[in-house]
Design a protein around this motif. Structure first.
Motif, PDB file in Angstrom:
ATOM      1  N   ARG A 182       0.823  -1.212   0.000  1.00 44.95           N
ATOM      2  CA  ARG A 182       0.000   0.000   0.000  1.00 44.95           C
ATOM      3  C   ARG A 182       0.852   1.255   0.000  1.00 44.95           C
ATOM      4  O   ARG A 182       0.345   2.353  -0.209  1.00 44.95           O
ATOM      5  CB  ARG A 182      -0.947  -0.013   1.194  1.00 44.95           C
ATOM      6  N   VAL A 183       2.139   1.077   0.295  1.00 43.12           N
ATOM      7  CA  VAL A 183       3.065   2.212   0.220  1.00 43.12           C
ATOM      8  C   VAL A 183       4.320   1.800  -0.540  1.00 43.12           C
ATOM      9  O   VAL A 183       4.934   0.778  -0.219  1.00 43.12           O
ATOM     10  CB  VAL A 183       3.444   2.709   1.632  1.00 43.12           C
ATOM     11  N   ARG A 237       8.287   6.381  -3.833  1.00 42.45           N
ATOM     12  CA  ARG A 237       7.281   7.417  -4.024  1.00 42.45           C
ATOM     13  C   ARG A 237       6.986   8.140  -2.711  1.00 42.45           C
ATOM     14  O   ARG A 237       6.851   9.355  -2.661  1.00 42.45           O
ATOM     15  CB  ARG A 237       5.969   6.802  -4.519  1.00 42.45           C
ATOM     16  N   VAL A 273       9.693  10.603  -1.871  1.00 39.68           N
ATOM     17  CA  VAL A 273       9.532  11.834  -2.656  1.00 39.68           C
ATOM     18  C   VAL A 273       8.459  12.709  -2.032  1.00 39.68           C
ATOM     19  O   VAL A 273       8.635  13.916  -1.851  1.00 39.68           O
ATOM     20  CB  VAL A 273       9.182  11.497  -4.124  1.00 39.68           C
ATOM     21  N   GLY A 274       7.337  12.081  -1.683  1.00 43.60           N
ATOM     22  CA  GLY A 274       6.241  12.831  -1.076  1.00 43.60           C
ATOM     23  C   GLY A 274       6.630  13.434   0.257  1.00 43.60           C
ATOM     24  O   GLY A 274       6.330  14.602   0.532  1.00 43.60           O
ATOM     25  N   GLN A 319       1.457  13.689   8.549  1.00 42.11           N
ATOM     26  CA  GLN A 319       1.969  12.956   7.393  1.00 42.11           C
ATOM     27  C   GLN A 319       2.652  11.669   7.831  1.00 42.11           C
ATOM     28  O   GLN A 319       2.451  10.605   7.222  1.00 42.11           O
ATOM     29  CB  GLN A 319       2.951  13.849   6.621  1.00 42.11           C
ATOM     30  N   LEU A 339       0.145   9.104   8.821  1.00 42.32           N
ATOM     31  CA  LEU A 339      -0.424   8.478   7.636  1.00 42.32           C
ATOM     32  C   LEU A 339       0.490   7.383   7.100  1.00 42.32           C
ATOM     33  O   LEU A 339       0.053   6.293   6.747  1.00 42.32           O
ATOM     34  CB  LEU A 339      -0.614   9.563   6.568  1.00 42.32           C
ATOM     35  N   LEU A 340       1.776   7.697   7.075  1.00 41.37           N
ATOM     36  CA  LEU A 340       2.765   6.824   6.461  1.00 41.37           C
ATOM     37  C   LEU A 340       3.068   5.599   7.323  1.00 41.37           C
ATOM     38  O   LEU A 340       3.365   4.520   6.809  1.00 41.37           O
ATOM     39  CB  LEU A 340       4.048   7.615   6.227  1.00 41.37           C
ATOM     40  N   ALA A 361       0.972   4.389   9.697  1.00 48.23           N
ATOM     41  CA  ALA A 361      -0.255   3.916  10.344  1.00 48.23           C
ATOM     42  C   ALA A 361      -0.265   2.395  10.427  1.00 48.23           C
ATOM     43  O   ALA A 361       0.140   1.712   9.481  1.00 48.23           O
ATOM     44  CB  ALA A 361      -1.465   4.409   9.564  1.00 48.23           C
ATOM     45  N   PRO A 362      -0.729   1.847  11.521  1.00 48.71           N
ATOM     46  CA  PRO A 362      -0.868   0.397  11.634  1.00 48.71           C
ATOM     47  C   PRO A 362      -2.080  -0.071  10.823  1.00 48.71           C
ATOM     48  O   PRO A 362      -2.995   0.697  10.566  1.00 48.71           O
ATOM     49  CB  PRO A 362      -1.096   0.169  13.129  1.00 48.71           C
TER      50      PRO A 362
END
Lengths: 199, 199
Positions: free
Chosen positions: B153-154, B158, B161-162, B191, B194-195, B197-198
DNA sequence: CCCTTTACATTGCGACTGTATTGCAAAAGG
DNA sequence: CCTTTTGCAATACAGTCGCAATGTAAAGGG
Protein backbone atom coordinates in the motif's frame (compact mmCIF):
# COMPACT_ATOMS: atom_id res chain seq x y z
CA UNK A 1 -3.48 58.20 -32.31
CA UNK A 2 -3.52 58.54 -28.49
CA UNK A 3 -6.59 58.11 -26.35
CA UNK A 4 -7.46 54.88 -28.09
CA UNK A 5 -5.36 52.43 -26.09
CA UNK A 6 -6.58 49.95 -23.51
CA UNK A 7 -4.49 50.41 -20.40
CA UNK A 8 -5.11 46.93 -19.09
CA UNK A 9 -4.05 45.41 -22.35
CA UNK A 10 -0.80 47.36 -22.44
CA UNK A 11 -0.03 46.51 -18.86
CA UNK A 12 -0.70 42.86 -19.56
CA UNK A 13 1.59 43.01 -22.57
CA UNK A 14 4.37 44.47 -20.48
CA UNK A 15 3.80 42.05 -17.62
CA UNK A 16 4.03 39.26 -20.15
CA UNK A 17 7.42 40.45 -21.26
CA UNK A 18 8.47 40.81 -17.65
CA UNK A 19 7.57 37.20 -17.00
CA UNK A 20 9.55 36.06 -19.99
CA UNK A 21 12.61 37.89 -18.72
CA UNK A 22 12.11 36.61 -15.17
CA UNK A 23 11.58 33.03 -16.32
CA UNK A 24 14.79 33.05 -18.30
CA UNK A 25 17.14 35.14 -16.20
CA UNK A 26 15.51 35.58 -12.82
CA UNK A 27 13.81 38.52 -11.14
CA UNK A 28 17.08 40.36 -10.63
CA UNK A 29 17.37 40.74 -14.40
CA UNK A 30 14.00 42.46 -14.52
CA UNK A 31 14.79 46.09 -15.27
CA UNK A 32 12.82 48.72 -17.11
CA UNK A 33 15.13 48.47 -20.08
CA UNK A 34 15.21 44.68 -20.27
CA UNK A 35 11.46 44.40 -20.02
CA UNK A 36 11.04 47.10 -22.64
CA UNK A 37 13.40 45.25 -24.97
CA UNK A 38 11.57 41.95 -24.41
CA UNK A 39 8.25 43.63 -25.13
CA UNK A 40 9.79 45.37 -28.13
CA UNK A 41 8.68 48.77 -26.95
CA UNK A 42 10.56 51.81 -25.72
CA UNK A 43 11.67 52.12 -22.13
CA UNK A 44 9.61 55.28 -21.91
CA UNK A 45 6.44 53.37 -22.63
CA UNK A 46 7.09 50.93 -19.82
CA UNK A 47 7.62 53.88 -17.55
CA UNK A 48 4.41 55.41 -18.81
CA UNK A 49 2.33 52.44 -17.65
CA UNK A 50 4.28 51.67 -14.50
CA UNK A 51 5.56 54.67 -12.66
CA UNK A 52 7.98 52.65 -10.56
CA UNK A 53 9.63 49.28 -10.77
CA UNK A 54 7.86 48.15 -7.61
CA UNK A 55 4.51 48.92 -9.20
CA UNK A 56 5.46 46.74 -12.15
CA UNK A 57 6.59 43.93 -9.86
CA UNK A 58 3.41 44.02 -7.83
CA UNK A 59 1.33 43.88 -10.97
CA UNK A 60 3.31 40.94 -12.29
CA UNK A 61 2.85 39.12 -9.01
CA UNK A 62 -0.89 39.56 -9.34
CA UNK A 63 -0.69 38.19 -12.88
CA UNK A 64 1.08 35.08 -11.62
CA UNK A 65 -1.66 34.52 -9.07
CA UNK A 66 -4.38 35.02 -11.63
CA UNK A 67 -2.80 32.61 -14.07
CA UNK A 68 -2.67 29.89 -11.45
CA UNK A 69 -6.21 30.62 -10.42
CA UNK A 70 -7.36 30.37 -14.02
CA UNK A 71 -5.50 27.11 -14.47
CA UNK A 72 -7.21 25.61 -11.45
CA UNK A 73 -10.58 26.86 -12.62
CA UNK A 74 -10.17 25.35 -16.07
CA UNK A 75 -9.01 22.03 -14.64
CA UNK A 76 -12.02 21.88 -12.35
CA UNK A 77 -14.48 22.84 -15.06
CA UNK A 78 -13.11 20.12 -17.32
CA UNK A 79 -14.30 17.61 -14.74
CA UNK A 80 -17.98 18.38 -15.20
CA UNK A 81 -20.52 18.77 -12.44
CA UNK A 82 -20.15 17.22 -8.96
CA UNK A 83 -16.82 15.46 -9.36
CA UNK A 84 -15.59 13.13 -6.63
CA UNK A 85 -13.42 14.90 -4.02
CA UNK A 86 -10.34 12.87 -4.81
CA UNK A 87 -10.54 13.45 -8.54
CA UNK A 88 -11.21 17.11 -7.94
CA UNK A 89 -8.17 17.53 -5.73
CA UNK A 90 -5.98 15.63 -8.13
CA UNK A 91 -7.01 17.81 -11.02
CA UNK A 92 -6.49 21.00 -9.04
CA UNK A 93 -3.08 20.10 -7.71
CA UNK A 94 -1.85 18.63 -10.96
CA UNK A 95 -2.82 21.86 -12.65
CA UNK A 96 -0.48 23.74 -10.33
CA UNK A 97 2.46 21.43 -10.91
CA UNK A 98 5.09 22.48 -13.48
CA UNK A 99 4.44 19.54 -15.78
CA UNK A 100 4.85 21.25 -19.14
CA UNK A 101 7.11 24.00 -20.41
CA UNK A 102 4.50 26.72 -20.02
CA UNK A 103 3.93 25.89 -16.39
CA UNK A 104 7.64 25.44 -15.84
CA UNK A 105 8.25 29.00 -17.01
CA UNK A 106 5.46 30.35 -14.83
CA UNK A 107 6.70 28.21 -11.99
CA UNK A 108 10.17 29.67 -12.16
CA UNK A 109 8.67 33.13 -11.92
CA UNK A 110 6.44 32.10 -9.04
CA UNK A 111 9.43 30.61 -7.23
CA UNK A 112 11.37 33.81 -7.74
CA UNK A 113 8.47 35.79 -6.32
CA UNK A 114 8.33 33.44 -3.35
CA UNK A 115 11.87 34.39 -2.46
CA UNK A 116 11.14 38.00 -3.35
CA UNK A 117 8.15 38.34 -1.04
CA UNK A 118 9.86 36.41 1.76
CA UNK A 119 12.06 39.47 2.14
CA UNK A 120 9.38 42.07 1.39
CA UNK A 121 6.45 41.11 3.62
CA UNK A 122 4.50 44.13 2.45
CA UNK A 123 3.98 42.61 -1.01
CA UNK A 124 3.24 39.08 0.18
CA UNK A 125 -0.49 39.58 0.55
CA UNK A 126 -1.35 38.21 -2.91
CA UNK A 127 0.17 34.78 -2.42
CA UNK A 128 -0.92 34.65 1.19
CA UNK A 129 -4.61 34.98 0.45
CA UNK A 130 -4.42 32.49 -2.37
CA UNK A 131 -2.94 29.78 -0.16
CA UNK A 132 -5.41 30.42 2.64
CA UNK A 133 -8.39 30.12 0.33
CA UNK A 134 -7.04 26.95 -1.26
CA UNK A 135 -6.39 25.52 2.17
CA UNK A 136 -9.99 25.89 3.26
CA UNK A 137 -11.31 24.40 0.07
CA UNK A 138 -8.96 21.43 0.16
CA UNK A 139 -9.84 20.76 3.78
CA UNK A 140 -13.51 20.70 2.82
CA UNK A 141 -12.93 18.19 0.05
CA UNK A 142 -10.93 15.95 2.32
CA UNK A 143 -13.60 16.10 5.01
CA UNK A 144 -16.19 15.16 2.41
CA UNK A 145 -14.28 12.43 0.64
CA UNK A 146 -11.81 10.67 2.88
CA UNK A 147 -13.02 7.61 4.78
CA UNK A 148 -10.25 8.18 7.31
CA UNK A 149 -11.89 11.36 8.61
CA UNK A 150 -14.84 9.65 10.23
CA UNK A 151 -12.77 7.56 12.64
CA UNK A 152 -10.48 10.46 13.46
CA UNK A 153 -7.41 9.07 11.73
CA UNK A 154 -7.23 12.11 9.47
CA UNK A 155 -7.77 15.70 10.52
CA UNK A 156 -8.97 17.60 7.43
CA UNK A 157 -7.18 20.86 8.28
CA UNK A 158 -3.83 19.25 8.94
CA UNK A 159 -4.18 16.98 5.93
CA UNK A 160 -4.96 19.98 3.73
CA UNK A 161 -1.84 21.75 4.94
CA UNK A 162 0.15 18.62 4.17
CA UNK A 163 -1.39 18.09 0.77
CA UNK A 164 -0.76 21.65 -0.34
CA UNK A 165 2.77 21.39 0.99
CA UNK A 166 3.32 18.23 -1.03
CA UNK A 167 2.23 20.08 -4.13
CA UNK A 168 4.44 23.07 -3.43
CA UNK A 169 7.43 20.90 -2.58
CA UNK A 170 7.01 18.72 -5.66
CA UNK A 171 6.86 21.84 -7.78
CA UNK A 172 10.02 23.25 -6.26
CA UNK A 173 11.88 19.99 -6.69
CA UNK A 174 10.82 19.58 -10.29
CA UNK A 175 11.88 23.15 -11.05
CA UNK A 176 15.20 22.43 -9.39
CA UNK A 177 15.58 19.45 -11.69
CA UNK A 178 15.80 17.00 -8.82
CA UNK A 179 13.48 14.58 -10.54
CA UNK A 180 11.27 14.52 -13.63
CA UNK A 181 7.61 15.61 -13.72
CA UNK A 182 6.35 12.04 -13.88
CA UNK A 183 7.93 11.29 -10.54
CA UNK A 184 6.17 14.27 -9.03
CA UNK A 185 2.83 13.20 -10.44
CA UNK A 186 3.33 9.67 -9.15
CA UNK A 187 4.16 11.01 -5.70
CA UNK A 188 1.06 13.18 -5.75
CA UNK A 189 -1.07 10.14 -6.58
CA UNK A 190 0.60 8.15 -3.83
CA UNK A 191 -0.22 10.93 -1.39
CA UNK A 192 -3.85 10.90 -2.46
CA UNK A 193 -3.90 7.12 -2.12
CA UNK A 194 -2.71 7.50 1.43
CA UNK A 195 -5.29 10.15 2.23
CA UNK A 196 -8.26 8.44 0.61
CA UNK A 197 -7.33 4.87 1.51
CA UNK A 198 -10.25 2.64 2.47
CA UNK A 199 -10.25 0.98 5.88
CA UNK B 1 51.40 40.52 9.64
CA UNK B 2 50.43 38.71 6.42
CA UNK B 3 51.00 35.04 5.80
CA UNK B 4 49.37 34.15 9.11
CA UNK B 5 45.69 34.08 8.08
CA UNK B 6 43.48 31.04 7.62
CA UNK B 7 41.85 31.32 4.23
CA UNK B 8 38.95 29.07 5.08
CA UNK B 9 38.18 31.08 8.17
CA UNK B 10 38.16 34.37 6.28
CA UNK B 11 35.98 32.95 3.55
CA UNK B 12 33.60 31.60 6.16
CA UNK B 13 33.47 35.01 7.82
CA UNK B 14 32.63 36.68 4.55
CA UNK B 15 30.09 34.02 3.61
CA UNK B 16 28.46 34.60 6.98
CA UNK B 17 28.08 38.27 6.24
CA UNK B 18 26.73 37.42 2.81
CA UNK B 19 24.06 35.25 4.36
CA UNK B 20 23.06 37.99 6.75
CA UNK B 21 22.62 40.40 3.87
CA UNK B 22 20.75 37.82 1.80
CA UNK B 23 18.47 36.85 4.68
CA UNK B 24 17.46 40.45 5.28
CA UNK B 25 17.33 41.94 1.81
CA UNK B 26 17.47 39.07 -0.64
CA UNK B 27 20.17 37.79 -2.96
CA UNK B 28 19.86 40.75 -5.29
CA UNK B 29 21.18 42.98 -2.51
CA UNK B 30 24.31 40.85 -2.24
CA UNK B 31 27.06 43.02 -3.67
CA UNK B 32 30.75 43.14 -2.87
CA UNK B 33 30.35 46.41 -1.05
CA UNK B 34 27.27 45.39 0.94
CA UNK B 35 28.86 42.15 2.05
CA UNK B 36 32.06 43.95 2.95
CA UNK B 37 30.11 46.44 5.04
CA UNK B 38 28.18 43.66 6.79
CA UNK B 39 31.42 41.84 7.55
CA UNK B 40 32.97 45.15 8.63
CA UNK B 41 35.92 44.71 6.31
CA UNK B 42 37.06 46.59 3.24
CA UNK B 43 35.69 45.80 -0.19
CA UNK B 44 39.20 45.04 -1.29
CA UNK B 45 39.47 42.22 1.21
CA UNK B 46 36.31 40.56 -0.03
CA UNK B 47 37.72 40.76 -3.50
CA UNK B 48 40.95 39.27 -2.26
CA UNK B 49 39.21 36.10 -1.09
CA UNK B 50 36.65 35.86 -3.86
CA UNK B 51 37.86 36.91 -7.25
CA UNK B 52 34.38 37.21 -8.68
CA UNK B 53 30.90 37.56 -7.34
CA UNK B 54 29.90 34.21 -8.80
CA UNK B 55 32.69 32.54 -6.86
CA UNK B 56 31.36 34.10 -3.67
CA UNK B 57 27.82 32.99 -4.46
CA UNK B 58 28.86 29.43 -5.18
CA UNK B 59 30.76 29.28 -1.92
CA UNK B 60 27.78 30.64 0.01
CA UNK B 61 25.53 28.05 -1.62
CA UNK B 62 27.88 25.33 -0.40
CA UNK B 63 27.75 26.84 3.08
CA UNK B 64 23.96 26.67 3.06
CA UNK B 65 24.11 23.00 2.13
CA UNK B 66 26.68 22.23 4.80
CA UNK B 67 24.68 24.00 7.49
CA UNK B 68 21.62 21.93 6.70
CA UNK B 69 23.67 18.78 6.59
CA UNK B 70 25.17 19.59 9.98
CA UNK B 71 21.74 20.30 11.41
CA UNK B 72 20.45 16.95 10.27
CA UNK B 73 23.52 15.19 11.62
CA UNK B 74 23.16 16.80 15.03
CA UNK B 75 19.48 15.99 15.19
CA UNK B 76 20.16 12.36 14.37
CA UNK B 77 23.01 12.05 16.82
CA UNK B 78 20.84 13.45 19.59
CA UNK B 79 18.61 10.41 19.14
CA UNK B 80 21.22 7.92 20.26
CA UNK B 81 21.95 4.61 18.62
CA UNK B 82 19.44 2.68 16.50
CA UNK B 83 16.46 5.01 16.67
CA UNK B 84 13.12 3.90 15.28
CA UNK B 85 12.63 4.89 11.60
CA UNK B 86 9.70 7.13 12.31
CA UNK B 87 11.43 9.03 15.10
CA UNK B 88 14.52 9.32 12.97
CA UNK B 89 12.63 10.78 10.03
CA UNK B 90 10.74 13.17 12.25
CA UNK B 91 13.93 14.47 13.79
CA UNK B 92 15.61 14.88 10.42
CA UNK B 93 12.76 16.67 8.75
CA UNK B 94 11.96 18.86 11.73
CA UNK B 95 15.60 19.92 11.76
CA UNK B 96 15.21 21.22 8.21
CA UNK B 97 12.02 23.16 8.93
CA UNK B 98 12.35 26.90 9.66
CA UNK B 99 11.02 26.63 13.19
CA UNK B 100 13.23 29.17 14.92
CA UNK B 101 14.70 32.49 13.87
CA UNK B 102 18.08 31.03 12.99
CA UNK B 103 16.58 28.48 10.65
CA UNK B 104 14.18 31.08 9.29
CA UNK B 105 17.12 33.26 8.27
CA UNK B 106 18.94 30.33 6.68
CA UNK B 107 15.71 29.23 5.08
CA UNK B 108 15.19 32.58 3.41
CA UNK B 109 18.66 32.34 1.95
CA UNK B 110 18.07 28.76 0.83
CA UNK B 111 14.80 29.79 -0.81
CA UNK B 112 16.56 32.62 -2.60
CA UNK B 113 19.18 30.18 -3.84
CA UNK B 114 16.45 27.85 -5.02
CA UNK B 115 15.15 30.55 -7.31
CA UNK B 116 18.69 31.53 -8.19
CA UNK B 117 19.75 28.05 -9.29
CA UNK B 118 16.48 27.42 -11.10
CA UNK B 119 17.72 29.96 -13.62
CA UNK B 120 21.41 28.99 -13.50
CA UNK B 121 21.42 25.20 -13.89
CA UNK B 122 25.23 25.15 -13.87
CA UNK B 123 25.32 26.01 -10.16
CA UNK B 124 22.47 23.73 -9.12
CA UNK B 125 24.63 20.67 -8.51
CA UNK B 126 25.03 21.28 -4.76
CA UNK B 127 21.33 21.21 -3.91
CA UNK B 128 20.65 18.46 -6.42
CA UNK B 129 23.01 15.96 -4.84
CA UNK B 130 21.76 16.76 -1.37
CA UNK B 131 18.16 16.01 -2.25
CA UNK B 132 19.05 12.81 -4.07
CA UNK B 133 21.02 11.44 -1.12
CA UNK B 134 18.27 12.36 1.33
CA UNK B 135 15.73 10.72 -0.94
CA UNK B 136 17.50 7.37 -0.89
CA UNK B 137 17.96 7.45 2.86
CA UNK B 138 14.35 8.39 3.56
CA UNK B 139 13.12 5.64 1.25
CA UNK B 140 15.23 3.15 3.19
CA UNK B 141 13.78 4.23 6.50
CA UNK B 142 10.24 4.02 5.19
CA UNK B 143 10.89 0.56 3.78
CA UNK B 144 12.24 -0.52 7.15
CA UNK B 145 9.63 1.07 9.38
CA UNK B 146 6.27 1.39 7.69
CA UNK B 147 3.83 -1.49 8.07
CA UNK B 148 2.10 -0.34 4.90
CA UNK B 149 5.06 -1.32 2.76
CA UNK B 150 4.67 -5.06 3.22
CA UNK B 151 1.21 -5.26 1.70
CA UNK B 152 2.14 -2.92 -1.13
CA UNK B 153 0.00 0.00 0.00
CA UNK B 154 3.06 2.21 0.22
CA UNK B 155 5.90 2.37 -2.26
CA UNK B 156 9.00 3.55 -0.38
CA UNK B 157 10.46 5.57 -3.25
CA UNK B 158 7.28 7.42 -4.02
CA UNK B 159 6.56 7.96 -0.35
CA UNK B 160 10.06 9.36 0.16
CA UNK B 161 9.53 11.83 -2.66
CA UNK B 162 6.24 12.83 -1.08
CA UNK B 163 7.66 13.14 2.40
CA UNK B 164 10.55 15.31 1.31
CA UNK B 165 8.16 17.41 -0.74
CA UNK B 166 5.95 17.90 2.32
CA UNK B 167 8.95 19.14 4.23
CA UNK B 168 10.02 21.51 1.47
CA UNK B 169 6.51 22.82 0.97
CA UNK B 170 5.92 23.35 4.67
CA UNK B 171 9.18 25.27 4.85
CA UNK B 172 8.26 27.49 1.95
CA UNK B 173 4.82 28.20 3.34
CA UNK B 174 6.16 29.02 6.80
CA UNK B 175 8.73 31.36 5.27
CA UNK B 176 5.96 32.97 3.28
CA UNK B 177 4.07 33.52 6.52
CA UNK B 178 1.09 31.50 5.34
CA UNK B 179 0.85 29.73 8.66
CA UNK B 180 2.87 29.50 11.88
CA UNK B 181 5.62 26.93 12.55
CA UNK B 182 3.42 24.89 14.87
CA UNK B 183 0.99 24.27 12.05
CA UNK B 184 3.82 23.00 9.89
CA UNK B 185 5.07 20.68 12.59
CA UNK B 186 1.58 19.34 13.17
CA UNK B 187 1.16 18.70 9.46
CA UNK B 188 4.49 16.88 9.36
CA UNK B 189 3.37 14.65 12.23
CA UNK B 190 0.08 13.99 10.51
CA UNK B 191 1.97 12.96 7.39
CA UNK B 192 4.10 10.56 9.40
CA UNK B 193 0.96 9.20 11.06
CA UNK B 194 -0.42 8.48 7.64
CA UNK B 195 2.77 6.82 6.46
CA UNK B 196 3.37 4.71 9.55
CA UNK B 197 -0.25 3.92 10.34
CA UNK B 198 -0.87 0.40 11.63
CA UNK B 199 -3.20 -1.90 9.74
C1' DC C 1 -9.75 76.48 -34.47
C1' DC C 2 -7.62 76.20 -30.30
C1' DC C 3 -6.34 73.88 -26.34
C1' DT C 4 -6.12 70.43 -23.14
C1' DT C 5 -5.19 65.72 -22.46
C1' DT C 6 -3.17 61.41 -23.65
C1' DA C 7 0.60 58.53 -25.36
C1' DC C 8 4.55 58.01 -25.88
C1' DA C 9 10.10 58.90 -26.93
C1' DT C 10 14.41 60.80 -25.59
C1' DT C 11 17.75 62.42 -22.65
C1' DG C 12 20.12 63.16 -18.48
C1' DC C 13 21.41 62.46 -13.74
C1' DG C 14 23.28 60.39 -9.59
C1' DA C 15 23.89 56.12 -7.53
C1' DC C 16 25.51 51.70 -7.77
C1' DT C 17 27.42 47.56 -9.91
C1' DG C 18 31.55 44.04 -10.84
C1' DT C 19 36.14 43.97 -11.96
C1' DA C 20 40.96 45.40 -13.04
C1' DT C 21 44.78 47.90 -11.47
C1' DT C 22 47.93 49.82 -8.52
C1' DG C 23 50.17 50.59 -4.18
C1' DC C 24 52.06 49.37 0.10
C1' DA C 25 53.17 47.22 4.58
C1' DA C 26 54.63 43.16 6.74
C1' DA C 27 56.38 38.59 7.23
C1' DA C 28 59.16 34.68 5.54
C1' DG C 29 63.09 32.62 2.85
C1' DG C 30 67.58 32.92 1.10
C1' DC D 1 69.97 42.35 4.68
C1' DC D 2 67.35 41.82 0.89
C1' DT D 3 63.99 40.02 -2.02
C1' DT D 4 59.87 37.72 -2.80
C1' DT D 5 55.42 36.62 -1.49
C1' DT D 6 51.21 37.53 0.89
C1' DG D 7 47.36 40.37 2.70
C1' DC D 8 44.98 43.94 2.07
C1' DA D 9 43.46 48.94 0.72
C1' DA D 10 42.26 52.34 -2.53
C1' DT D 11 41.14 53.93 -6.80
C1' DA D 12 39.60 53.93 -11.53
C1' DC D 13 36.46 52.48 -15.08
C1' DA D 14 32.87 51.12 -18.03
C1' DG D 15 28.38 49.73 -17.65
C1' DT D 16 23.65 49.53 -15.71
C1' DC D 17 20.20 50.90 -12.70
C1' DG D 18 15.67 53.59 -11.38
C1' DC D 19 13.70 57.73 -12.04
C1' DA D 20 12.77 62.63 -13.34
C1' DA D 21 12.35 65.95 -16.74
C1' DT D 22 11.38 67.36 -21.20
C1' DG D 23 9.74 67.19 -25.86
C1' DT D 24 6.35 66.04 -29.33
C1' DA D 25 2.63 64.18 -32.05
C1' DA D 26 -2.09 63.13 -32.19
C1' DA D 27 -6.85 62.95 -30.80
C1' DG D 28 -10.99 64.89 -28.63
C1' DG D 29 -13.78 68.73 -26.41
C1' DG D 30 -15.25 73.37 -26.38
Amino acid sequence: MPRRVDHRERRALIADALMRVAAEQGLEAVSLRHVAAAAEVSAGMVQHYFRTRDEMMTFALAVVSERNEARVRRAVEALGATPAPRALLRAMLAALLPLDEERRADGRVALAFLAYTAVRPAVAAALHGETTALLAFVAGQIAAGSPLVADGRVDPERAAVGLLAVMEGLGVHVLGGHYPPETALAALDAQLDLLFAPG
